[in-house]
Design a protein around this motif. Structure first.
Motif, PDB file in Angstrom:
ATOM      1  N   ILE A 122       6.118 -27.292   9.659  1.00  0.00           N
ATOM      2  CA  ILE A 122       6.810 -26.087   9.215  1.00  0.00           C
ATOM      3  C   ILE A 122       6.720 -25.990   7.687  1.00  0.00           C
ATOM      4  O   ILE A 122       7.210 -26.859   6.967  1.00  0.00           O
ATOM      5  CB  ILE A 122       8.294 -26.089   9.635  1.00  0.00           C
ATOM      6  N   GLY A 123       6.092 -24.942   7.211  1.00  0.00           N
ATOM      7  CA  GLY A 123       6.060 -24.680   5.774  1.00  0.00           C
ATOM      8  C   GLY A 123       7.225 -23.771   5.402  1.00  0.00           C
ATOM      9  O   GLY A 123       7.423 -22.733   6.022  1.00  0.00           O
ATOM     10  N   VAL A 124       8.002 -24.174   4.428  1.00  0.00           N
ATOM     11  CA  VAL A 124       9.188 -23.416   4.023  1.00  0.00           C
ATOM     12  C   VAL A 124       8.887 -22.623   2.758  1.00  0.00           C
ATOM     13  O   VAL A 124       8.423 -23.183   1.764  1.00  0.00           O
ATOM     14  CB  VAL A 124      10.392 -24.347   3.784  1.00  0.00           C
ATOM     15  N   ARG A 125       9.147 -21.333   2.822  1.00  0.00           N
ATOM     16  CA  ARG A 125       8.999 -20.483   1.637  1.00  0.00           C
ATOM     17  C   ARG A 125      10.385 -19.993   1.221  1.00  0.00           C
ATOM     18  O   ARG A 125      11.046 -19.281   1.972  1.00  0.00           O
ATOM     19  CB  ARG A 125       8.080 -19.296   1.908  1.00  0.00           C
ATOM     20  N   ILE A 126      10.823 -20.415   0.048  1.00  0.00           N
ATOM     21  CA  ILE A 126      12.126 -20.030  -0.461  1.00  0.00           C
ATOM     22  C   ILE A 126      11.982 -18.752  -1.287  1.00  0.00           C
ATOM     23  O   ILE A 126      11.143 -18.679  -2.185  1.00  0.00           O
ATOM     24  CB  ILE A 126      12.751 -21.138  -1.321  1.00  0.00           C
ATOM     25  N   VAL A 127      12.795 -17.755  -0.980  1.00  0.00           N
ATOM     26  CA  VAL A 127      12.816 -16.496  -1.737  1.00  0.00           C
ATOM     27  C   VAL A 127      14.189 -16.399  -2.409  1.00  0.00           C
ATOM     28  O   VAL A 127      15.137 -15.880  -1.826  1.00  0.00           O
ATOM     29  CB  VAL A 127      12.572 -15.280  -0.827  1.00  0.00           C
ATOM     30  N   PRO A 128      14.325 -16.939  -3.632  1.00  0.00           N
ATOM     31  CA  PRO A 128      15.637 -16.898  -4.279  1.00  0.00           C
ATOM     32  C   PRO A 128      15.959 -15.496  -4.778  1.00  0.00           C
ATOM     33  O   PRO A 128      15.068 -14.744  -5.179  1.00  0.00           O
ATOM     34  CB  PRO A 128      15.488 -17.878  -5.451  1.00  0.00           C
ATOM     35  N   TYR A 129      17.213 -15.145  -4.715  1.00  0.00           N
ATOM     36  CA  TYR A 129      17.640 -13.874  -5.302  1.00  0.00           C
ATOM     37  C   TYR A 129      18.669 -14.179  -6.381  1.00  0.00           C
ATOM     38  O   TYR A 129      19.553 -15.017  -6.206  1.00  0.00           O
ATOM     39  CB  TYR A 129      18.189 -12.910  -4.243  1.00  0.00           C
ATOM     40  N   GLY A 130      18.502 -13.540  -7.519  1.00  0.00           N
ATOM     41  CA  GLY A 130      19.301 -13.848  -8.689  1.00  0.00           C
ATOM     42  C   GLY A 130      20.571 -13.030  -8.796  1.00  0.00           C
ATOM     43  O   GLY A 130      20.954 -12.302  -7.875  1.00  0.00           O
ATOM     44  N   PRO A 131      21.216 -13.131  -9.962  1.00  0.00           N
ATOM     45  CA  PRO A 131      22.461 -12.394 -10.191  1.00  0.00           C
ATOM     46  C   PRO A 131      22.287 -10.897  -9.989  1.00  0.00           C
ATOM     47  O   PRO A 131      21.261 -10.325 -10.377  1.00  0.00           O
ATOM     48  CB  PRO A 131      22.788 -12.717 -11.655  1.00  0.00           C
ATOM     49  N   HIS A 132      23.258 -10.272  -9.372  1.00  0.00           N
ATOM     50  CA  HIS A 132      23.311  -8.828  -9.161  1.00  0.00           C
ATOM     51  C   HIS A 132      22.225  -8.325  -8.212  1.00  0.00           C
ATOM     52  O   HIS A 132      22.000  -7.118  -8.110  1.00  0.00           O
ATOM     53  CB  HIS A 132      23.217  -8.074 -10.490  1.00  0.00           C
ATOM     54  N   ALA A 133      21.532  -9.243  -7.529  1.00  0.00           N
ATOM     55  CA  ALA A 133      20.514  -8.848  -6.551  1.00  0.00           C
ATOM     56  C   ALA A 133      21.062  -9.083  -5.147  1.00  0.00           C
ATOM     57  O   ALA A 133      22.052  -9.775  -4.948  1.00  0.00           O
ATOM     58  CB  ALA A 133      19.226  -9.637  -6.762  1.00  0.00           C
ATOM     59  N   PRO A 135      20.365 -10.304  -1.053  1.00  0.00           N
ATOM     60  CA  PRO A 135      19.494 -11.182  -0.271  1.00  0.00           C
ATOM     61  C   PRO A 135      18.399 -10.377   0.426  1.00  0.00           C
ATOM     62  O   PRO A 135      18.567  -9.195   0.731  1.00  0.00           O
ATOM     63  CB  PRO A 135      20.457 -11.800   0.759  1.00  0.00           C
ATOM     64  N   GLU A 136      17.287 -11.051   0.700  1.00  0.00           N
ATOM     65  CA  GLU A 136      16.181 -10.415   1.406  1.00  0.00           C
ATOM     66  C   GLU A 136      16.415 -10.547   2.913  1.00  0.00           C
ATOM     67  O   GLU A 136      15.810 -11.365   3.593  1.00  0.00           O
ATOM     68  CB  GLU A 136      14.858 -11.064   1.004  1.00  0.00           C
ATOM     69  N   PHE A 137      17.334  -9.710   3.440  1.00  0.00           N
ATOM     70  CA  PHE A 137      17.610  -9.774   4.873  1.00  0.00           C
ATOM     71  C   PHE A 137      16.398  -9.308   5.679  1.00  0.00           C
ATOM     72  O   PHE A 137      16.126  -9.815   6.754  1.00  0.00           O
ATOM     73  CB  PHE A 137      18.831  -8.925   5.220  1.00  0.00           C
ATOM     74  N   ASN A 138      15.674  -8.320   5.169  1.00  0.00           N
ATOM     75  CA  ASN A 138      14.470  -7.858   5.854  1.00  0.00           C
ATOM     76  C   ASN A 138      13.309  -8.781   5.498  1.00  0.00           C
ATOM     77  O   ASN A 138      12.993  -8.978   4.335  1.00  0.00           O
ATOM     78  CB  ASN A 138      14.124  -6.419   5.441  1.00  0.00           C
ATOM     79  N   GLY A 139      12.703  -9.344   6.503  1.00  0.00           N
ATOM     80  CA  GLY A 139      11.540 -10.192   6.262  1.00  0.00           C
ATOM     81  C   GLY A 139      11.876 -11.664   6.125  1.00  0.00           C
ATOM     82  O   GLY A 139      10.979 -12.480   5.917  1.00  0.00           O
TER      83      GLY A 139
END
Length: 308
Positions: A122-133, A135-139
């Motif tokens: 399993i390859g894990v791809r982290i998509v961090p979201y910063g302040p005032h952003a 989360p990437e619920f879609n995708g």
């Protein structure tokens, strides 16, 4: 009495159109023209005997019947896609995790290697979201959010409570003769002094209505960034002890007071769509997070369907 399913092209067109709320975008996804999608929707409406969409200027809107049907059809197609991907080995190949910056930097970054060693397929791809952003619920397969409610119907688990207390570098404390009473903090620069946690903590410490207007009002919006500033000796930060264990144990930060407050209704949550509740990669990651939290002595979460 069994009911024959409508033609599959019409169902596929409806599923895509209900997700995009656009016949044009649905056509682009399916390799069809906008007119062809509209025709398939019309056939389906005639077959069912009720309207699925209301056509408005430059957009379409699901009717009540359409929304009710869409919820089940989209879920069915998601499960179907997941089944084919799992069998083909594609879904197991990559796990996409959208994560709050603090959790990504102060928790995942120090532990993710262990998960990958235990699950090399399993390859894990982290998509961090910063302040005032947001989360990437879609995708995303999994979302770790701080004070951001997941979409309705997602499975959500509270994993870390929002506890907080002041912390600073030992050098900063020494330069100012030490910090032995809550009043001493007011003589030091406060990082993100407008954070409501400060007033909550001072009030719990017996200092009600503290005037923090004289402190700079810069907002970092992320505990990871605020902790780095505190480590650098730039001021006192109000932080969650659990996320600062390494810095506290190494002596980069000190916690001058035992008083730790709790922000009701504020927590970090791990969530994922209902359609992925049986996904192997989601289950493995979720259980690994739980095991790590158990090892740290954190209370167990209770999975519940999101209602917000």
């Amino acid at each position: 009495m069994s009911i024959h399913l409508p033609p599959l092209p019409a169902i596929r067109a409806f599923e895509a159109a209900s997700r995009h709320l656009s016949f044009t975008r649905a056509g682009e996804e399916l390799g069809m023209t906008q007119a062809a999608v509209s025709y398939q929707i019309k056939l389906l409406e005639e077959r069912l005997g009720f309207q699925l969409f209301t056509r408005e200027a430059r957009r379409v809107v699901l009717t009540d019947h359409g929304a009710q049907l869409a919820a089940r059809v989209v879920d069915a197609f998601t499960r179907l896609r997941s089944a084919f991907e799992d069998v083909a080995g594609q879904s197991a190949g990559q796990l996409v995790v959208s994560s709050n910056t603090t959790f990504a930097v102060n928790w995942l970054a120090n532990r993710l290697f262990q998960f990958q060693m235990e699950n090399p397929d399993i390859g894990v791809r982290i998509v961090p979201y910063g302040p005032h952003a947001d989360p990437e619920f879609n995708g995303s397969d999994i979302v770790v959010s701080a004070c951001k409610a997941p979409p309705r119907g997602w499975i959500a688990q509270e994993i870390i409570q929002a506890d907080f207390t002041p912390m600073l570098s030992p050098d900063l404390a020494d330069r100012h003769g030490g910090v032995t009473a809550p009043e001493d903090l007011l003589k030091l620069p406060l990082i993100d002094a407008q954070d409501p946690w400060w007033q909550m903590w001072f009030q719990a410490a017996g200092l009600a209505d503290v005037d923090l207007s004289g402190h700079p009002g810069s907002r970092m919006g992320s505990q990871a960034l605020e902790a780095n500033r505190a480590i650098a000796g730039q001021g006192v930060a109000i932080l969650t002890p659990y996320f600062c264990k390494t810095a506290l144990e190494s002596g980069q930060l000190v916690q001058p007071f035992d008083l730790v407050c709790r922000a009701d209704g504020e927590s970090w949550h791990l969530s994922y769509p209902q359609a992925l509740r049986t996904s192997r990669k989601v289950r493995l990651f979720r259980d690994w997070v739980r095991a790590e939290l158990d090892r740290d002595g954190m209370p167990a979460p209770v999975p519940v369907p999101a209602t917000a």
